[in-house]
Design a protein around this motif. Structure first.
Motif, short mmCIF file in Angstrom:
data_model
loop_
_atom_site.label_atom_id
_atom_site.label_comp_id
_atom_site.label_asym_id
_atom_site.label_seq_id
_atom_site.Cartn_x
_atom_site.Cartn_y
_atom_site.Cartn_z
N GLN A 1 10.21 0.16 -8.31
CA GLN A 1 9.45 -0.14 -9.52
C GLN A 1 9.22 -1.64 -9.77
O GLN A 1 8.13 -2.03 -10.21
N PRO A 2 10.20 -2.52 -9.48
CA PRO A 2 9.92 -3.96 -9.66
C PRO A 2 8.76 -4.44 -8.79
O PRO A 2 7.94 -5.26 -9.24
N GLN A 3 8.65 -3.93 -7.57
CA GLN A 3 7.54 -4.31 -6.70
C GLN A 3 6.22 -3.75 -7.24
O GLN A 3 5.19 -4.43 -7.24
N ALA A 4 6.27 -2.51 -7.73
CA ALA A 4 5.07 -1.90 -8.29
C ALA A 4 4.60 -2.65 -9.52
O ALA A 4 3.40 -2.80 -9.76
N LEU B 1 0.82 -1.20 0.00
CA LEU B 1 0.00 0.00 0.00
C LEU B 1 0.86 1.26 0.00
O LEU B 1 0.47 2.28 -0.58
N GLN B 2 2.01 1.18 0.65
CA GLN B 2 2.93 2.32 0.64
C GLN B 2 3.38 2.64 -0.78
O GLN B 2 3.47 3.80 -1.19
N ILE B 3 3.64 1.59 -1.56
CA ILE B 3 4.04 1.78 -2.95
C ILE B 3 2.88 2.34 -3.76
O ILE B 3 3.05 3.24 -4.58
N VAL B 4 1.68 1.82 -3.51
CA VAL B 4 0.50 2.31 -4.21
C VAL B 4 0.32 3.81 -4.00
O VAL B 4 0.00 4.55 -4.93
N ARG B 5 0.52 4.26 -2.77
CA ARG B 5 0.34 5.68 -2.45
C ARG B 5 1.34 6.57 -3.17
O ARG B 5 1.12 7.77 -3.32
N GLN B 6 2.46 5.98 -3.59
CA GLN B 6 3.50 6.77 -4.26
C GLN B 6 3.32 6.83 -5.78
O GLN B 6 4.07 7.50 -6.47
N LEU B 7 2.32 6.12 -6.29
CA LEU B 7 2.10 6.10 -7.74
C LEU B 7 1.33 7.32 -8.20
O LEU B 7 0.26 7.24 -8.79
N PHE C 1 -3.71 -0.66 -22.32
CA PHE C 1 -3.55 0.40 -21.33
C PHE C 1 -2.68 -0.09 -20.19
O PHE C 1 -2.89 -1.18 -19.65
N GLN C 2 -1.69 0.72 -19.81
CA GLN C 2 -0.80 0.39 -18.69
C GLN C 2 -0.59 1.63 -17.83
O GLN C 2 -0.38 2.72 -18.35
N ARG C 3 -0.66 1.43 -16.54
CA ARG C 3 -0.41 2.56 -15.64
C ARG C 3 1.09 2.74 -15.46
O ARG C 3 1.82 1.79 -15.16
N SER C 4 1.58 3.97 -15.63
CA SER C 4 3.00 4.25 -15.46
C SER C 4 3.33 4.40 -13.98
O SER C 4 2.45 4.51 -13.12
N PHE C 5 4.64 4.41 -13.71
CA PHE C 5 5.10 4.46 -12.32
C PHE C 5 5.10 5.86 -11.71
O PHE C 5 5.39 6.02 -10.53
N GLY C 6 4.78 6.87 -12.51
CA GLY C 6 4.78 8.23 -11.97
C GLY C 6 6.18 8.62 -11.49
O GLY C 6 7.17 8.40 -12.17
N MET C 7 6.25 9.15 -10.28
CA MET C 7 7.54 9.59 -9.73
C MET C 7 8.14 8.55 -8.79
O MET C 7 9.04 8.84 -8.00
#
Length: 205
Positions: free
Chosen positions: A190-193, A154-160, A178-184
């Motif tokens: 990123q591997p976990q995301a 969830l911590q990673i999700v919040r950073q997307l 369609f693919q969601r990018s990693f944002g910042m």
């Protein structure tokens, strides 16, 4: 009798015109300059000439950088406009016998984000995207429900953030991916995301 013959010929002509399939080279050739402002009409003609001659299709654009026509088929085109931007176009059928050209512009800054627009293949009309492509909801990108994720996930999700979506097409695919990018998000995370996100295939309507 003559009037009936003329009517029959007219109907056949209209029918043939509606069913005639244009090719991507023709669509790119007649494309308005506003679609890719970095290329002149001459640049596009040169790219087509190079591609059709099986040569490297590369020109110098208005910013003195290189633009490359990477893929050209009867119904698909991929163009690298700059090192950070690209253009994809794909032809899809319309219910009235015409064709639509789906235009996807993608910018990497550094995460990739796409803009999608749809036109008739003769560029005479811009079509409503929602009538033909239903974009996934943001929740649809998660590989598992949020309430099943660990606190670390969830911590990673919040950073997307911000929400950036990359859209891709191909000559083989009859839809859009369609693919969601990693944002910042930091590269280390990123591997976990990537494990938490899934690409979504969207069919043409």
């Amino acid at each position: 009798m003559i009037k009936k013959l003329i009517l029959i010929i007219a109907v056949m002509t209209l029918s043939l015109g509606a069913s005639a399939q244009v090719k991507m080279a023709d669509v790119f050739r007649t494309m308005p300059d506003s679609i890719v402002r970095l290329l002149t009409n001459n640049d596009r003609m040169d790219l087509l000439d190079f591609a059709e001659s099986n040569m490297t299709a590369k020109v110098t654009n208005r910013l003195d950088g290189k633009s490359t026509l990477n893929i050209l088929t009867d119904d698909y085109l991929h163009l690298t406009v700059t090192t950070l931007s690209s253009l994809q176009m794909r032809l899809f059928p319309l219910s009235d016998g015409r064709q639509a050209v789906v235009v996807v512009k993608t910018v990497a800054g550094p995460a990739k984000d796409s803009i999608l627009k749809i036109y008739t293949a003769d560029w005479s009309e811009q079509l409503d995207v929602k009538q033909h492509v239903i974009a996934p909801s943001l929740d649809a990108y998660w590989a598992k429900p949020l309430d099943e994720m660990t606190e670390e996930e969830l911590q990673i999700v919040r950073q997307l953030d911000p929400v950036l979506i990359q859209i891709s097409m191909s000559a083989e695919r009859n839809g859009l991916l369609f693919q969601r990018s990693f944002g910042m998000l930091a590269k280390a995370d990123q591997p976990q995301a990537e494990k938490l996100l899934r690409p979504i295939e969207v069919s043409w309507k």
